[in-house]
Design an enzyme around this catalytic site. Structure first.
Site, PDB file in Angstrom:
ATOM      1  N   ALA A 158      32.760  -2.960  23.667  1.00  9.61           N
ATOM      2  CA  ALA A 158      32.513  -2.172  24.880  1.00  9.61           C
ATOM      3  C   ALA A 158      32.021  -3.037  26.029  1.00  9.61           C
ATOM      4  O   ALA A 158      31.329  -4.036  25.827  1.00  9.61           O
ATOM      5  CB  ALA A 158      31.489  -1.072  24.586  1.00  9.61           C
ATOM      6  N   CYS A 159      32.399  -2.614  27.247  1.00  7.67           N
ATOM      7  CA  CYS A 159      31.873  -3.231  28.465  1.00  7.67           C
ATOM      8  C   CYS A 159      31.872  -2.173  29.559  1.00  7.67           C
ATOM      9  O   CYS A 159      31.989  -0.981  29.278  1.00  7.67           O
ATOM     10  CB  CYS A 159      32.690  -4.458  28.864  1.00  7.67           C
ATOM     11  SG  CYS A 159      34.348  -4.083  29.487  1.00  7.67           S
ATOM     12  N   GLY A 160      31.747  -2.585  30.801  1.00  5.60           N
ATOM     13  CA  GLY A 160      31.647  -1.624  31.889  1.00  5.60           C
ATOM     14  C   GLY A 160      32.961  -0.960  32.252  1.00  5.60           C
ATOM     15  O   GLY A 160      33.037   0.263  32.391  1.00  5.60           O
TER      16      GLY A 160
END
Length: 229
Positions: A158-160
């Site tokens: 996951a990231c932004g």
């Protein structure tokens, strides 16, 4: 730079499917098919994931999971979340219990060329977004292996915005991890109800926003609140 979202057919087994391979009906504009490269300047590696990453997701080798399905994937599907955002984003908001290994780290080189790049970055990007000038974390794989040595483990990357996590998932796949999920669209596309336990002083969907744009965001939130009264 945003990805052009398109329908994506997956063959992933998500929680609640009891191991069935499904063509997911929730694929709302995730990835456009790889396009022929244009003759203009190449894009920065941090801006667009490689065609290999796209192909891994489109083929189902890496499973795209929507933010609204992520909590179920973690609790019922056996996934552990790996947050690959830089430290300053994670400090604002993070999913409780998630692991953290940044794909990009702040570039601390102060050589003349790097300083020039930092000034250009600040003028075009940093002042508006609050993002530091970064470089690839050369120890990324080693650090992940230190936290998740079992390469059969299920990891939700996951990231932004979904770009860095796509790159990270591709790197991990190339180093032998085979049960990978990708948080489609990143935390920016999440809602308050998607993750029941969030730590930090900010909302997950706003953690990538900084600099001058953060003040515009706060003004927009205030105007929306006033409009509801």
């Amino acid at each position: 730079m945003a990805i052009g979202w398109n329908h994506l057919s997956t063959t992933c087994s998500l929680p609640g499917t009891h191991g069935r391979h499904e063509s997911s009906s929730h694929q709302q504009h995730f990835l456009a098919p790889p396009r022929r490269a244009k003759p203009h300047r190449p894009l920065r590696p941090s801006a667009v994931p490689s065609n290999n990453a796209r192909q891994l997701i489109e083929s189902g080798a890496i499973c795209p999971i929507l933010p609204r399905e992520a909590a179920s994937a973690i609790m019922d599907g056996g996934y552990v979340m790996l947050d690959v955002r830089p430290e300053w984003e994670r400090e604002k908001a993070r999913v409780a219990g998630s692991l953290h290994v940044p794909l990009f780290v702040e570039d601390r080189d102060n050589g003349p060329l790097t300083l020039l790049k930092k000034w250009v970055h600040f003028g075009y990007i940093g002042l508006w977004t609050g993002q530091n000038f970064t470089t690839l974390n050369s120890d990324f794989i080693e650090q992940v292996e230190g936290k998740v040595p079992d390469k059969d483990a299920r990891m939700l990357i996951a990231c932004g915005e979904g770009l860095r996590s796509m790159m990270a998932a591709s790197k991990l796949y190339d180093h032998g991890y085979r049960n990978l999920g990708w948080l489609a669209g990143g935390f920016n596309r999440s809602k308050d109800s998607d993750f029941p336990d969030v730590e930090g002083h900010e909302k997950l969907q706003y953690a990538t926003i900084g600099g001058a744009s953060y003040f515009f965001l706060q003004l927009l939130i205030l105007l929306q609140a006033v409009g509801k009264e």
